[in-house]
Design a protein around this motif. Structure first.
Motif, mmCIF file in Angstrom:
data_model
loop_
_atom_site.group_PDB
_atom_site.id
_atom_site.type_symbol
_atom_site.label_atom_id
_atom_site.label_comp_id
_atom_site.label_asym_id
_atom_site.label_seq_id
_atom_site.Cartn_x
_atom_site.Cartn_y
_atom_site.Cartn_z
ATOM 1 N N VAL A 92 0.847 -1.113 0.035
ATOM 2 C CA VAL A 92 -0.123 0.138 0.031
ATOM 3 C C VAL A 92 0.899 1.312 -0.049
ATOM 4 C CG1 VAL A 92 -1.887 -0.979 1.144
ATOM 5 C CG2 VAL A 92 0.040 -0.120 2.486
ATOM 6 N N GLY A 93 0.181 2.510 -0.100
ATOM 7 C CA GLY A 93 0.966 3.670 -0.103
ATOM 8 C C GLY A 93 1.184 3.812 1.463
ATOM 9 N N HIS A 94 1.714 5.302 1.624
ATOM 10 C CA HIS A 94 2.143 5.410 3.262
ATOM 11 C C HIS A 94 2.261 6.878 3.385
ATOM 12 C CE1 HIS A 94 6.227 6.000 1.252
ATOM 13 N NE2 HIS A 94 5.776 4.966 0.219
ATOM 14 N N GLU A 111 3.540 6.346 9.166
ATOM 15 C CA GLU A 111 2.045 6.399 9.264
ATOM 16 C C GLU A 111 1.397 7.390 8.562
ATOM 17 O OE1 GLU A 111 0.068 3.570 10.231
ATOM 18 O OE2 GLU A 111 2.063 2.455 10.715
ATOM 19 N N PRO A 112 0.190 7.361 8.019
ATOM 20 C CA PRO A 112 -0.808 6.299 8.108
ATOM 21 C C PRO A 112 -0.401 5.440 6.572
ATOM 22 C CG PRO A 112 -1.810 8.080 7.190
ATOM 23 C CD PRO A 112 -0.412 8.487 7.430
ATOM 24 N N GLN A 113 -0.897 4.177 6.901
ATOM 25 C CA GLN A 113 -0.845 3.341 5.511
ATOM 26 C C GLN A 113 -1.968 4.124 4.605
ATOM 27 O OE1 GLN A 113 -1.367 -0.720 6.050
ATOM 28 N NE2 GLN A 113 0.703 -1.071 6.842
ATOM 29 N N VAL A 114 -1.757 3.891 3.334
ATOM 30 C CA VAL A 114 -2.884 4.502 2.283
ATOM 31 C C VAL A 114 -3.042 3.203 1.333
ATOM 32 C CG1 VAL A 114 -2.994 6.189 0.646
ATOM 33 C CG2 VAL A 114 -1.383 6.715 2.841
ATOM 34 N N GLU A 160 0.287 5.108 -4.334
ATOM 35 C CA GLU A 160 0.811 4.302 -5.256
ATOM 36 C C GLU A 160 0.000 3.344 -5.644
ATOM 37 O OE1 GLU A 160 4.401 2.265 -3.889
ATOM 38 O OE2 GLU A 160 4.393 3.060 -1.771
ATOM 39 N N PRO A 161 -0.947 3.417 -6.575
ATOM 40 C CA PRO A 161 -1.783 2.205 -7.017
ATOM 41 C C PRO A 161 -0.572 1.166 -7.939
ATOM 42 C CG PRO A 161 -2.335 4.239 -7.771
ATOM 43 C CD PRO A 161 -1.348 4.539 -7.350
ATOM 44 N N MET A 162 -0.711 -0.056 -7.337
ATOM 45 C CA MET A 162 -0.173 -1.197 -7.966
ATOM 46 C C MET A 162 -1.385 -1.981 -8.399
ATOM 47 S SD MET A 162 2.316 -1.950 -4.879
ATOM 48 C CE MET A 162 1.287 -0.774 -3.881
ATOM 49 N N VAL A 163 -1.390 -2.323 -9.823
ATOM 50 C CA VAL A 163 -2.801 -2.684 -10.743
ATOM 51 C C VAL A 163 -2.041 -3.936 -11.608
ATOM 52 C CG1 VAL A 163 -4.350 -2.171 -12.491
ATOM 53 C CG2 VAL A 163 -3.763 -0.157 -11.027
ATOM 54 N N ASN A 164 -2.856 -5.145 -11.350
ATOM 55 C CA ASN A 164 -2.641 -6.393 -12.077
ATOM 56 C C ASN A 164 -3.702 -6.511 -13.234
ATOM 57 O OD1 ASN A 164 -0.571 -6.499 -10.180
ATOM 58 N ND2 ASN A 164 -1.600 -8.129 -9.096
#
Length: 244
Positions: free
Chosen positions: A154-156, A165-168, A189-193
């Motif tokens: 996840v983002g951060h 913190e926080p996690q995003v 930071e989208p990670m898309v599959n």
């Protein structure tokens, strides 16, 4: 952080310009390291829990944390390039995914969808809204395109450490989660599959790949949340760019 963001933007643009068939991922790392050195900055990544390179280079089914090395890019590949820099103790972090030569239509669409998902996530990061609104903006768009968002990474938050913190997450429920307040700095930071959201880590203990071998793309920006709207600190140019 804006100064660090400008260094990151230059690292990514120099690497993007160098991507072509036959270039090795180690070549890209050397380009990024030269930018860091020229600006008197430090890499956020090098030495982080023993990470051995300046940037991450993730090819095709590699999602994030790919280690640069002798692998040469081939026509039709896609490569994610993730860079971080430290200036005067402050971090910035961003990523892009770049086509190598002529790529298949599916790969080109994946890159475009992931970049648009990032834009939508940034636009949702309004003071008074919640992190669930950011994740929902990313998730709803990606899934409408029949792709999946990675959930294990996840983002951060970001500032005097790269990961705070926080996690995003890139998924969520609107009006849920931490409320976004003036001055919050986060990396979305989208990670898309193309396939499912499952992941696995290779034997190098860093490289994360898709569980089903499908293509993956990754985009990221560091932003500063203000009453006037989110400000992208890792945008290129003389001044930070406000999200549309």
């Amino acid at each position: 952080m804006r100064q660090a963001g400008l260094v990151v933007a230059e690292m990514l643009e120099r690497c993007r310009a160098a991507v072509r068939p036959g270039v090795s991922t180690k070549d890209l790392d050397a380009i990024a390291a030269e930018v860091i050195k020229r600006h008197g900055a430090l890499s956020s990544f090098y030495g982080y829990y023993g990470y051995p390179a300046t940037i991450c280079t993730s090819v095709n089914d590699e999602i994030v944390h790919g280690i640069p090395g002798p692998r040469r890019l081939r026509d039709g590949d896609i490569v994610g390039i993730d860079a971080g820099a430290i200036v005067d103790g402050w971090h910035a972090d961003a990523a892009i995914t770049v086509p190598v030569g002529k790529v298949a239509p599916e790969a080109a669409k994946l890159i475009a969808v992931t970049e648009e998902a990032l834009r939508r996530g940034i636009a949702a990061a309004q003071v008074g809204k919640r992190l669930g609104d950011v994740g929902a903006a990313v998730q709803s768009y990606v899934e409408a395109q029949r792709y999946s968002v990675v959930r294990n990474y996840v983002g951060h938050g970001i500032g005097q450490a790269m990961h705070e913190e926080p996690q995003v997450p890139n998924y969520g429920v609107p009006e849920r989660g931490l409320q976004i307040r003036e001055g919050l700095c986060i990396a979305i930071e989208p990670m898309v599959n193309v396939g499912g959201p499952t992941t696995r880590v290779l034997d190098d203990h860093w490289t994360v790949v898709t569980g089903d071998g499908s293509l993956s793309a990754h985009f990221e920006h560091t932003l500063w949340c203000t009453q006037a709207g989110p400000v992208v600190l890792t945008a290129a140019g003389s001044s930070a760019a406000a999200a549309a």
